[in-house]
Design a protein around this motif. Structure first.
Motif, short mmCIF file in Angstrom:
data_model
loop_
_atom_site.label_atom_id
_atom_site.label_comp_id
_atom_site.label_asym_id
_atom_site.label_seq_id
_atom_site.Cartn_x
_atom_site.Cartn_y
_atom_site.Cartn_z
N GLU A 18 -36.62 -45.39 11.62
CA GLU A 18 -37.81 -44.61 11.31
C GLU A 18 -37.97 -43.41 12.24
O GLU A 18 -38.36 -42.33 11.81
CB GLU A 18 -39.05 -45.50 11.38
CG GLU A 18 -39.14 -46.55 10.29
CD GLU A 18 -39.21 -45.91 8.91
OE1 GLU A 18 -40.12 -45.09 8.67
OE2 GLU A 18 -38.34 -46.22 8.07
N CYS A 19 -37.66 -43.59 13.51
CA CYS A 19 -37.74 -42.47 14.46
C CYS A 19 -36.75 -41.38 14.08
O CYS A 19 -37.05 -40.18 14.15
CB CYS A 19 -37.48 -42.97 15.87
SG CYS A 19 -38.83 -43.92 16.61
N GLN A 20 -35.55 -41.78 13.70
CA GLN A 20 -34.54 -40.81 13.27
C GLN A 20 -34.97 -40.08 12.01
O GLN A 20 -34.84 -38.86 11.90
CB GLN A 20 -33.20 -41.52 13.05
CG GLN A 20 -32.58 -42.08 14.32
CD GLN A 20 -31.43 -43.03 14.06
OE1 GLN A 20 -31.32 -43.61 12.97
NE2 GLN A 20 -30.58 -43.22 15.05
N ARG A 21 -35.52 -40.83 11.07
CA ARG A 21 -35.93 -40.26 9.78
C ARG A 21 -37.04 -39.25 9.94
O ARG A 21 -37.08 -38.22 9.26
CB ARG A 21 -36.35 -41.38 8.84
CG ARG A 21 -36.85 -40.91 7.47
CD ARG A 21 -37.21 -42.10 6.60
NE ARG A 21 -36.05 -42.95 6.39
CZ ARG A 21 -36.10 -44.26 6.20
NH1 ARG A 21 -37.28 -44.88 6.21
NH2 ARG A 21 -35.01 -44.96 6.00
N HIS A 22 -37.97 -39.54 10.86
CA HIS A 22 -39.15 -38.68 11.01
C HIS A 22 -39.07 -37.73 12.20
O HIS A 22 -40.04 -37.01 12.47
CB HIS A 22 -40.40 -39.55 11.13
CG HIS A 22 -40.70 -40.32 9.88
ND1 HIS A 22 -41.43 -39.80 8.83
CD2 HIS A 22 -40.35 -41.58 9.50
CE1 HIS A 22 -41.53 -40.70 7.87
NE2 HIS A 22 -40.89 -41.79 8.23
N GLY A 23 -37.95 -37.71 12.87
CA GLY A 23 -37.76 -36.76 13.96
C GLY A 23 -38.63 -37.00 15.17
O GLY A 23 -39.00 -36.05 15.88
N LEU A 24 -38.96 -38.26 15.44
CA LEU A 24 -39.76 -38.55 16.63
C LEU A 24 -38.88 -38.54 17.87
O LEU A 24 -37.72 -38.97 17.83
CB LEU A 24 -40.42 -39.93 16.48
CG LEU A 24 -41.36 -40.14 15.29
CD1 LEU A 24 -41.97 -41.53 15.35
CD2 LEU A 24 -42.45 -39.08 15.25
N PRO A 25 -39.40 -38.07 19.00
CA PRO A 25 -38.62 -38.09 20.24
C PRO A 25 -38.35 -39.52 20.68
O PRO A 25 -39.29 -40.29 20.87
CB PRO A 25 -39.50 -37.34 21.25
CG PRO A 25 -40.88 -37.44 20.69
CD PRO A 25 -40.74 -37.48 19.20
N VAL A 84 -40.42 -42.61 22.57
CA VAL A 84 -40.21 -43.94 22.02
C VAL A 84 -38.85 -44.47 22.44
O VAL A 84 -37.84 -43.76 22.33
CB VAL A 84 -40.28 -43.94 20.47
CG1 VAL A 84 -40.15 -45.36 19.93
CG2 VAL A 84 -41.57 -43.28 19.99
N TYR A 85 -38.81 -45.71 22.92
CA TYR A 85 -37.56 -46.46 23.04
C TYR A 85 -37.52 -47.39 21.84
O TYR A 85 -38.41 -48.23 21.66
CB TYR A 85 -37.51 -47.24 24.35
CG TYR A 85 -37.24 -46.35 25.55
CD1 TYR A 85 -35.98 -45.81 25.76
CD2 TYR A 85 -38.26 -46.05 26.47
CE1 TYR A 85 -35.73 -44.97 26.85
CE2 TYR A 85 -38.01 -45.23 27.56
CZ TYR A 85 -36.75 -44.69 27.73
OH TYR A 85 -36.50 -43.86 28.80
N ALA A 86 -36.49 -47.20 21.01
CA ALA A 86 -36.49 -47.87 19.71
C ALA A 86 -35.18 -48.59 19.44
O ALA A 86 -34.11 -48.19 19.91
CB ALA A 86 -36.72 -46.83 18.61
N ARG A 87 -35.29 -49.67 18.68
CA ARG A 87 -34.12 -50.37 18.19
C ARG A 87 -34.43 -50.87 16.77
O ARG A 87 -35.56 -50.80 16.31
CB ARG A 87 -33.73 -51.54 19.10
CG ARG A 87 -34.81 -52.56 19.33
CD ARG A 87 -34.33 -53.74 20.17
NE ARG A 87 -33.16 -54.38 19.58
CZ ARG A 87 -33.22 -55.26 18.59
NH1 ARG A 87 -34.39 -55.64 18.10
NH2 ARG A 87 -32.12 -55.79 18.09
N ALA A 88 -33.39 -51.35 16.08
CA ALA A 88 -33.54 -51.93 14.75
C ALA A 88 -34.25 -50.96 13.80
O ALA A 88 -33.97 -49.76 13.81
CB ALA A 88 -34.25 -53.28 14.84
N SER A 89 -35.18 -51.45 12.99
CA SER A 89 -35.77 -50.59 11.96
C SER A 89 -36.64 -49.49 12.54
O SER A 89 -36.79 -48.42 11.92
CB SER A 89 -36.58 -51.43 10.97
OG SER A 89 -37.61 -52.13 11.62
N LEU A 90 -37.22 -49.68 13.73
CA LEU A 90 -37.99 -48.60 14.34
C LEU A 90 -37.08 -47.43 14.68
O LEU A 90 -37.47 -46.26 14.54
CB LEU A 90 -38.74 -49.08 15.58
CG LEU A 90 -39.58 -48.00 16.27
CD1 LEU A 90 -40.66 -47.46 15.34
CD2 LEU A 90 -40.21 -48.54 17.55
N LEU A 91 -35.87 -47.71 15.11
CA LEU A 91 -34.92 -46.64 15.41
C LEU A 91 -34.65 -45.81 14.15
O LEU A 91 -34.63 -44.57 14.20
CB LEU A 91 -33.63 -47.23 15.96
CG LEU A 91 -32.49 -46.24 16.25
CD1 LEU A 91 -32.93 -45.20 17.27
CD2 LEU A 91 -31.25 -46.99 16.75
#
Length: 269
Positions: free
Chosen positions: A230-237, A221-228
């Protein structure tokens, strides 16, 4: 939902009052020309539009311009996952009289700004024969003119607006499949699953809560804002980004090769 001017915008097509066969023609995997190929593309990109390709969420901007007080609580409930995206978007557009649709279209197309580096990202992916699918919870009347300069190199999934009644009505050509019960409206995980035989590794690019379920199904995932968050919280790559130049730089520095040399990883595969 999330908040976008293209460097060169195009005149929007007259929006269809009802869903038509054009939905299928514009939503075929691998650019609409080779959906059933026998070889897989190494990478496939699934890119959100609102707040990702565009710099600001377009649906939110429309609501704040035309029905700010009535839509505020609906937007808040979606952001807190208290209301499904489909239900909220239907309710919000139903607040706007169809007689004002031309105003809505003019407002949104004239204020949409494309995020820096998007054209270079499309060039880079095209050079490597990596398909890009724009997977938008937004609508044809503002997505099409914004991406017109690159339309022949993108596959696009979006929703439509029916203007035949007194108030605007949403049309959902890409609903959830049997594996999704999130009432997405446009179901991004369903679209990702439709590509499983066409791409070896899936990469989601997004910014908001409506991208999270797709992110859970992706290899990266390339993420920014709230998706970032969520990725950090759930440990997504994932990798944070602000411009598409950041994504090109990361892919060029070895990310693409690393993705292809590691075990496939989507959380729900």
């Amino acid at each position: 939902m999330k908040p976008a001017v293209p460097g060169n915008s195009a005149t929007p097509e007259n929006p269809a009052a009802t869903a038509s066969s054009a939905d299928a023609a514009q939503s075929q995997p691998l650019g609409g020309r080779a959906a059933h190929v026998h070889t897989q593309s190494p990478l496939g990109f699934f890119c959100d539009f609102d707040g990702t390709i565009s710099t600001k969420d377009r649906i939110t901007a429309i609501m704040r311009e035309f029905v700010p007080e009535a839509s505020a609580s609906l937007i808040e409930r979606v952001n807190h996952r208290e209301l499904s995206v489909r239900a909220a978007v239907e309710a919000m557009f139903a607040l706007i009289p169809s007689a004002r649709f031309d105003e809505v279209r003019e407002f949104v197309t004239s204020t949409t700004v494309i995020r820096e580096g998007f054209s270079r990202f499309v060039d880079y992916a095209t050079e490597h024969s990596w398909p890009i699918a724009v997977v938008s919870g937004g609508f044809d009347f503002f997505v099409d003119p914004a991406i017109a300069p690159w339309r022949d190199r993108l596959t696009v999934f979006y929703n439509r607006i029916d203007t035949s009644g007194e108030y605007l009505r949403t049309i959902w050509p890409h609903p959830c499949d049997a594996l999704c019960d999130a009432d997405c409206g446009l179901c991004k995980p369903t679209i990702l699953r439709s590509y499983e035989q066409s791409v070896r590794r899936s990469v989601v690019i997004g910014d908001g809560v409506t991208d999270f379920e797709a992110a859970r199904h992706a290899d990266f995932v390339y993420a920014r804002a709230s998706l970032l968050t969520e990725c950090q919280r759930h440990g997504l790559p994932h990798q944070a980004f602000e411009t598409f130049d950041d994504i090109v730089a990361d892919l060029s520095s070895g990310r693409a090769q690393a993705l292809l040399s590691t075990k496939r990883g989507g959380a729900n595969r």
